[in-house]
Design an enzyme around this catalytic site. Sequence first.
Site, PDB file in Angstrom:
ATOM      1  N   TYR A 135      21.125   9.073  53.609  1.00 43.70           N
ATOM      2  CA  TYR A 135      21.043   9.882  52.456  1.00 43.70           C
ATOM      3  C   TYR A 135      21.424  11.357  52.957  1.00 43.70           C
ATOM      4  CZ  TYR A 135      18.868  12.829  48.600  1.00 43.70           C
ATOM      5  OH  TYR A 135      18.694  13.401  47.571  1.00 43.70           O
ATOM      6  N   ASP A 230      24.732  14.721  60.175  1.00 47.00           N
ATOM      7  CA  ASP A 230      23.810  15.260  59.134  1.00 47.00           C
ATOM      8  C   ASP A 230      22.591  15.326  59.903  1.00 47.00           C
ATOM      9  OD1 ASP A 230      21.906  15.911  57.511  1.00 47.00           O
ATOM     10  OD2 ASP A 230      22.763  14.349  55.914  1.00 47.00           O
ATOM     11  N   LYS A 258      15.877  22.099  56.768  1.00 43.66           N
ATOM     12  CA  LYS A 258      14.745  21.827  56.993  1.00 43.66           C
ATOM     13  C   LYS A 258      13.975  22.664  58.182  1.00 43.66           C
ATOM     14  CE  LYS A 258      14.754  16.947  55.272  1.00 43.66           C
ATOM     15  NZ  LYS A 258      13.959  16.827  54.286  1.00 43.66           N
TER      16      LYS A 258
HETATM   17  N1  HOZ Z   1      14.792  13.265  49.796  1.00 39.58           N
HETATM   18  C1  HOZ Z   1      13.997  14.284  50.533  1.00 39.58           C
HETATM   19  C2  HOZ Z   1      13.318  13.286  51.776  1.00 39.58           C
HETATM   20  N2  HOZ Z   1      14.047  12.306  52.119  1.00 39.58           N
HETATM   21  C3  HOZ Z   1      13.086  15.097  49.906  1.00 39.58           C
HETATM   22  C4  HOZ Z   1      11.716  14.449  49.020  1.00 39.58           C
HETATM   23  C5  HOZ Z   1      11.077  15.781  48.261  1.00 39.58           C
HETATM   24  O1  HOZ Z   1      11.033  16.752  48.710  1.00 39.58           O
HETATM   25  O2  HOZ Z   1      10.315  15.083  47.417  1.00 39.58           O
END
Ligand code: HOZ
Length: 412
Positions: A135, A230, A258
């Site tokens: 992702y 990534d 992050k």
């Molecule tokens: N999609 C991110 C985790 N893989 C963030 C999810 C979130 O902040 O709710």
Amino acid sequence: MARAAKRIPGGVNSPVRAYRGVGGTPPFIVRGEGSRIYDADGNSYIDYVGSWGPLLLGHRFPPVLAAIEEVLAIGTSFGAPTEREIELAELIGEAVPSMEMVRLVSSGTEATMSAIRLARGFTGRDITVKFEGCYHGHVDSLLVKAGSGMATLAIADTAGVPKAFADTTMALPYNSVEALEEAFQAHGDKIAAVILEPVVGNMGCVPPSPAFLNALRAITTKYGALLIFDEVMTGFRLAFGGAQELFGMTPDLSTFGKVIGGGLPIGAYGGRADIMAKIAPSGPVYQAGTLSGNPLAVASGLAMLRHLQAHPEVYSQLEARAAMLCANPPKGVTINRVGSMFTFFFTEQPVTSWDTAKLADTKAFGRFFHWMLEHGVYLAPSQFEAGFVSAAHSEQDITDTLTAAAQFFAQQ
Ligand code: HOZ
């Protein structure tokens, strides 16, 4: 949650938080401190989500708070160059030598979106290769067979992405050298870039095989495509120089988020200077942002990275704590771990790709998740997300977590 759902789709501002992958409703969080978070009902949890990765040093890390306070005294946003942006770009370049130049943005999604646009602009080609279960944020053309919330909610291809965009993406099985070779043999002259999570976090934690990593670098170089790491999750987490330091790899471009914001919204992309020179205003590939290089986020990230630079022992502590947590997989569970990223997969099969990750028993995971929550342990509410150990986790935290887990498996 009922009040939230009246005004916010699903009651949440990011889908996985709604607990659809495990059932039930999420606690509302009111405070964090060190390794713990506290909810509105007065419960305390050992937190292995850590804001989905940024909080490598735990909640309310004092040097980060001090840096933010310093900036509050001078102003929160200028939309003009500031010295700390140079300092952060220089520090990222020192830590990650492939990052000869860097552009700051406001999220990981922005970073990956910009990196693939740059790869297209640089190569003059349109196709991006990604991997099933990886992702890269909610970038239109990358929401194809994606992990994280897409995997959790079983959405293969999302509504709202024009077919023409999705057609620019080829999704291949992670860790398959054969699939990579075949894709390049068939379409090598049209592929602008290969983008991957060098350790996947978004289908749960899945490490790359050495053969896969070697093939990625060799094949992209042979065909003139760019290799994009990534490192939004892995950057400054798996090592100060990220996954690329850990594996001794040199990608052409990388993306970060992050940890580099210390818990405030930030992203970054960068890499080879000759490629980055194509970004406006130096070159013709456009990308911009009102809050890019935001003073609060930059100061927070700088404080975080400076601490990590001055205290390399943080990484051995993270390794030791995470190793203790993951040392003894219970029966019926496969634990994948790289450094402080881990997943307890409810399957006995090795998990090396999306096809193997999705064999996990998500109902059993859901039962485990709720047991742990009731016993004061806050895990990601999906089988297909990584857990994160922070430097704030004590040995006692790990022991308490293992005790709760052992009780769950004992009553199975
Ligand atoms: N999609 C991110 C985790 N893989 C963030 C999810 C979130 O902040 O709710």
